[in-house]
Design a protein around this motif. Sequence first.
Motif, PDB file in Angstrom:
ATOM      1  N   TYR A  47       0.852  -1.196   0.000  1.00 38.62           N
ATOM      2  CA  TYR A  47       0.000   0.000   0.000  1.00 38.62           C
ATOM      3  C   TYR A  47       0.888   1.247   0.000  1.00 38.62           C
ATOM      4  O   TYR A  47       1.935   1.287   0.647  1.00 38.62           O
ATOM      5  CB  TYR A  47      -0.896   0.038   1.244  1.00 38.62           C
TER       6      TYR A  47
ATOM      7  N   ALA B  59      -7.526   3.981  -3.853  1.00 35.13           N
ATOM      8  CA  ALA B  59      -8.332   3.418  -2.762  1.00 35.13           C
ATOM      9  C   ALA B  59      -9.604   4.233  -2.545  1.00 35.13           C
ATOM     10  O   ALA B  59      -9.886   4.694  -1.424  1.00 35.13           O
ATOM     11  CB  ALA B  59      -7.496   3.371  -1.486  1.00 35.13           C
TER      12      ALA B  59
ATOM     13  N   ARG C  82     -12.101   3.733   0.339  1.00 32.18           N
ATOM     14  CA  ARG C  82     -11.370   2.935   1.334  1.00 32.18           C
ATOM     15  C   ARG C  82     -10.107   3.665   1.794  1.00 32.18           C
ATOM     16  O   ARG C  82      -9.131   3.050   2.215  1.00 32.18           O
ATOM     17  CB  ARG C  82     -11.008   1.567   0.734  1.00 32.18           C
ATOM     18  N   GLU C  83     -10.143   4.993   1.666  1.00 30.07           N
ATOM     19  CA  GLU C  83      -8.962   5.796   2.001  1.00 30.07           C
ATOM     20  C   GLU C  83      -8.586   5.675   3.478  1.00 30.07           C
ATOM     21  O   GLU C  83      -7.404   5.606   3.830  1.00 30.07           O
ATOM     22  CB  GLU C  83      -9.207   7.276   1.655  1.00 30.07           C
ATOM     23  N   GLU C  84      -9.590   5.666   4.341  1.00 34.81           N
ATOM     24  CA  GLU C  84      -9.292   5.627   5.769  1.00 34.81           C
ATOM     25  C   GLU C  84      -8.623   4.310   6.160  1.00 34.81           C
ATOM     26  O   GLU C  84      -7.647   4.291   6.931  1.00 34.81           O
ATOM     27  CB  GLU C  84     -10.569   5.822   6.582  1.00 34.81           C
ATOM     28  N   GLU C  85      -9.141   3.187   5.607  1.00 33.06           N
ATOM     29  CA  GLU C  85      -8.549   1.886   5.903  1.00 33.06           C
ATOM     30  C   GLU C  85      -7.087   1.829   5.433  1.00 33.06           C
ATOM     31  O   GLU C  85      -6.215   1.311   6.145  1.00 33.06           O
ATOM     32  CB  GLU C  85      -9.354   0.758   5.238  1.00 33.06           C
TER      33      GLU C  85
ATOM     34  N   SER D  37     -11.122  -5.305   4.233  1.00 31.39           N
ATOM     35  CA  SER D  37     -11.788  -4.539   3.175  1.00 31.39           C
ATOM     36  C   SER D  37     -10.847  -4.124   2.049  1.00 31.39           C
ATOM     37  O   SER D  37     -11.294  -3.839   0.936  1.00 31.39           O
ATOM     38  CB  SER D  37     -12.433  -3.289   3.773  1.00 31.39           C
ATOM     39  N   ILE D  38      -9.549  -4.092   2.306  1.00 31.85           N
ATOM     40  CA  ILE D  38      -8.618  -3.758   1.207  1.00 31.85           C
ATOM     41  C   ILE D  38      -7.693  -4.926   0.864  1.00 31.85           C
ATOM     42  O   ILE D  38      -7.235  -5.039  -0.271  1.00 31.85           O
ATOM     43  CB  ILE D  38      -7.774  -2.497   1.524  1.00 31.85           C
TER      44      ILE D  38
END
Length: 569
Positions: free
Chosen positions: A99, A131, A134-137, A151-152
């Motif tokens: 990531y 992302a 799903r930016e926070e994850e 989730s990612i």
Amino acid sequence: MYYAGLMVINYYREQNDILLKTLIETNINMNLSIFYEKQDSYKIIKDLTYHIGNVGVELKETNPNRQDIDIAAFAYNDAKYIRKEIQVNNEDIYFLYIYINLYAEDKKELEYYLNKIEGITQSKGMQTRRANFREEELFFSCLPLMENPISIKEGCKRNILTSGLVSTYPFISSTIFDEEGIFIGTNIYNNSLVFIDRYDTNQYKNANICIFGTSGAGKSFYTKLLILRYKLQGIKQYIIDPEREYESLCKELKGTHIKIGPNSNHFINVLDIRRESIEEGESGYLATKIGKLIGFFHLIFGELNEEEKALIEEKLIETYQLKNITFNDDSLYRENEEKILGKEFKSSKDMPILEDLYSVLGKDEKTKRFKTKLIPFVKGSMKFFNHYTNIELNNDLIVADVYDLGEENLKYGMYIFIENFWNCIKENRKEKKAVYLDEIWRLIGVTSNKEVASFIYKIFKTIRKYGGSSVAITQDISDIFSLENGVYGKSILNNSSIKTFFALEEENIKILSEYANLSEKEKVEIKSLKRGECLMFVGENHILTKIECSNLEKTILEGKVNEKNSDSN
């Protein structure tokens, strides 16, 4: 502060390079997170065997014109390869997740960074996906919390064997950050700070430095910056200055500026024997001095054969005897003084001068030709060498200015100062000190001789034992490798743990590459360096560095402090 994330979701089938090298060497503000999850090899083999059996049957029975037949064949062969590596070569299998989280102070800048990183990853065979939603994850996964949310991770999971992990190794960027070091500049590739402690004996074989660069490349500014920063640490420094470049710096730092030449009132007697010329507990003052004088007279008389050297030594012994100085070290102390702590060593006025040697040489037909060569030093244009020493070397910063000696005679002054500085360096092994030899080619190049070059090489080889550092500075690469097929230049280069190469001409780069371990890429880099940029070899690290300084340092180095003070007054 805004942030955005990228997930690496796919890779080229085969990788021959470090995947993340280009990413890490950018100066973009980012966090990179890599997760490896080791899998159960027994379970993987069981699943692969089942998969291989099913796909194998399918490939035999299916129509060869089927659209996805090639994909099925690739999957079949990959599964067999992975099973073989695990069973035969004892490899482990992992799931890999990478990531990337980018930061910027405004959205436009962040978008620019995203596009740039997407281009870099694509060029390295990595496919990324933003992302979105799903930016926070992803943000949390890039913090040091060891969180890899489901989730990612399901979208980024890729299997990799142990041998393949090498291509994801992240710690490949050359960076130097010595805890007790001084600030040098920034890494050109990744903008990291470069701090070097050249006196760290645990990391470096010695504290010696070579500084090479063409005129105007920035080597003099860098040298002055080192002097300034080490002065703040209280390290004793001695500088040979053949081009009068360090006078203003010496004045700003309240150092001692010694100038010898026709118009100077500073004198150094080459025949002077100083108390610190040998270490405490050792003996052999006169023998040590004669060895150094033979080197000096090589510069004046030219190459001497063994018979001529013996003759010169005989006359030197006779000259010292005129002043009641013999090979007995007690003769170096004033009469009636006991050799105890606090004893009085003979002063400069008790030593012979060149005129005494001149007279002794004239008494023997065999040495009259040497007497003739001494005329300029005793009665002619360089008679300032024929004086008793009237300087003291007791400042933390001493600059020896030999500019007034002229091009032909610089080597004489440089040699005399180096000998005196070497005596100071040996005085206390526990003190850190440094000697800077600017235009060193004059002493180890073709215009010098083996005796002098050997003395300079000895300094570089042994100064470590005395807590010292030798710094060789030159722009004439060809000249330092010109004497004895470059043996002395190469020895000095090899005995320097830190090598700094500023911009050089192509011809000099070719010569340097014969003696230094330069890659083809580094040769190109040296040629294209801008002013103030250099390639540094620090121990085993090779790093491109931009020399940095504060405005105050720049003002001091350019000698403008007094100008500013007078303006304000």
